[in-house]
Write an enzyme that holds these catalytic residues in place. Sequence first.
Site, PDB file in Angstrom:
ATOM      1  N   HIS A 113      29.358  40.338   1.701  1.00  0.00           N
ATOM      2  CA  HIS A 113      30.554  40.962   1.131  1.00  0.00           C
ATOM      3  C   HIS A 113      31.517  41.315   2.262  1.00  0.00           C
ATOM      4  O   HIS A 113      31.116  41.934   3.258  1.00  0.00           O
ATOM      5  CB  HIS A 113      30.176  42.222   0.347  1.00  0.00           C
ATOM      6  CG  HIS A 113      31.367  42.830  -0.319  1.00  0.00           C
ATOM      7  ND1 HIS A 113      31.928  42.274  -1.451  1.00  0.00           N
ATOM      8  CD2 HIS A 113      32.123  43.896   0.011  1.00  0.00           C
ATOM      9  CE1 HIS A 113      32.982  42.984  -1.785  1.00  0.00           C
ATOM     10  NE2 HIS A 113      33.128  43.970  -0.919  1.00  0.00           N
ATOM     11  N   ASP A 149      27.781  44.727  -5.732  1.00  0.00           N
ATOM     12  CA  ASP A 149      27.840  44.976  -4.281  1.00  0.00           C
ATOM     13  C   ASP A 149      27.156  46.296  -3.908  1.00  0.00           C
ATOM     14  O   ASP A 149      27.640  47.027  -3.034  1.00  0.00           O
ATOM     15  CB  ASP A 149      29.305  44.964  -3.803  1.00  0.00           C
ATOM     16  CG  ASP A 149      29.999  43.645  -4.101  1.00  0.00           C
ATOM     17  OD1 ASP A 149      29.354  42.588  -3.979  1.00  0.00           O
ATOM     18  OD2 ASP A 149      31.191  43.669  -4.462  1.00  0.00           O
TER      19      ASP A 149
HETATM   20  C1  GAR Z   1      33.778  35.246   2.258  1.00  0.00           C
HETATM   21  O1  GAR Z   1      34.758  36.014   2.915  1.00  0.00           O
HETATM   22  C2  GAR Z   1      32.806  36.144   1.533  1.00  0.00           C
HETATM   23  O2  GAR Z   1      32.541  37.326   2.222  1.00  0.00           O
HETATM   24  C3  GAR Z   1      33.559  36.393   0.255  1.00  0.00           C
HETATM   25  O3  GAR Z   1      34.115  35.144  -0.080  1.00  0.00           O
HETATM   26  C4  GAR Z   1      34.385  34.430   1.128  1.00  0.00           C
HETATM   27  C5  GAR Z   1      33.752  33.068   1.008  1.00  0.00           C
HETATM   28  O4  GAR Z   1      34.072  32.275   2.114  1.00  0.00           O
HETATM   29  N1  GAR Z   1      32.702  36.882  -0.767  1.00  0.00           N
HETATM   30  C6  GAR Z   1      33.077  37.761  -1.679  1.00  0.00           C
HETATM   31  O5  GAR Z   1      34.196  38.233  -1.722  1.00  0.00           O
HETATM   32  C7  GAR Z   1      32.004  38.136  -2.680  1.00  0.00           C
HETATM   33  N2  GAR Z   1      32.402  39.268  -3.438  1.00  0.00           N
HETATM   34  P1  GAR Z   1      33.306  30.919   2.376  1.00  0.00           P
HETATM   35  O6  GAR Z   1      33.339  30.111   1.083  1.00  0.00           O
HETATM   36  O7  GAR Z   1      34.114  30.248   3.445  1.00  0.00           O
HETATM   37  O8  GAR Z   1      31.906  31.224   2.805  1.00  0.00           O
END
Ligand code: GAR
Length: 204
Positions: A113, A149
């Site tokens: 998160h 979360d």
């Molecule tokens: C990341 O920043 C992750 O922390 C966030 O989505 C992005 C995915 O990036 N997750 C959330 O917000 C979950 N609530 P990625 O596809 O490049 O790994």
Amino acid sequence: MATLKLGVLGSGSGSNMQSIVDAIEKGELDAEIKLVLADVKDAYILERAKKHGIPAQWLDCAPWKTKLEGPAEDRCIELLRDAGCDTVVLAGFMRIVKPKLLAAFPMRVLNIHPALLPAFPGVHSWTQALDYGCKVAGVTVHFVDAGTDSGPIIVQKCVPVLEDDTPETLHARIQVQEHIAFPEALAHLAAGRLKVEGRRVRIG
Ligand code: GAR
């Protein structure tokens, strides 16, 4: 300890999945990614997985937009089990997972998160931190429980919030730490170093 057999769920670009692949390839993480599932048909995470020869497919989660429940949840559990997964990694998976999946992989579902939980759960957490006027922001890797979360925290990393930050620059700085934090948390799990005592996760 046994090699982790990971099932990765994602919705987006898959840079976190990439950091896990890289850690495995460098010998820093004793794990194999057995399957990648995305709830978005053209999510780049599926392309990245295929480039590494990892089985990857779209999971149709309709009719729900924000949770994984019902037939899609059943299918997800079946696919993960058939692939031999023992651990589920939520790597940018933008849906709430429900108790049935958690019961299928007890204390074996991890999420990343982009905030220092318990501050700013939910979506666009980096924008929430910026709008709130925080001087530090960061990332949390945690076990998933039935809340949003809210599960026991395994690893957190901080980044500064700079005067001229935009949501994009702050998120980019957080992502650098994400790519360190997720492999680190999984390496602790793989090595059997995590002891969960109520809300507290001891790394020993
Ligand atoms: C990341 O920043 C992750 O922390 C966030 O989505 C992005 C995915 O990036 N997750 C959330 O917000 C979950 N609530 P990625 O596809 O490049 O790994």
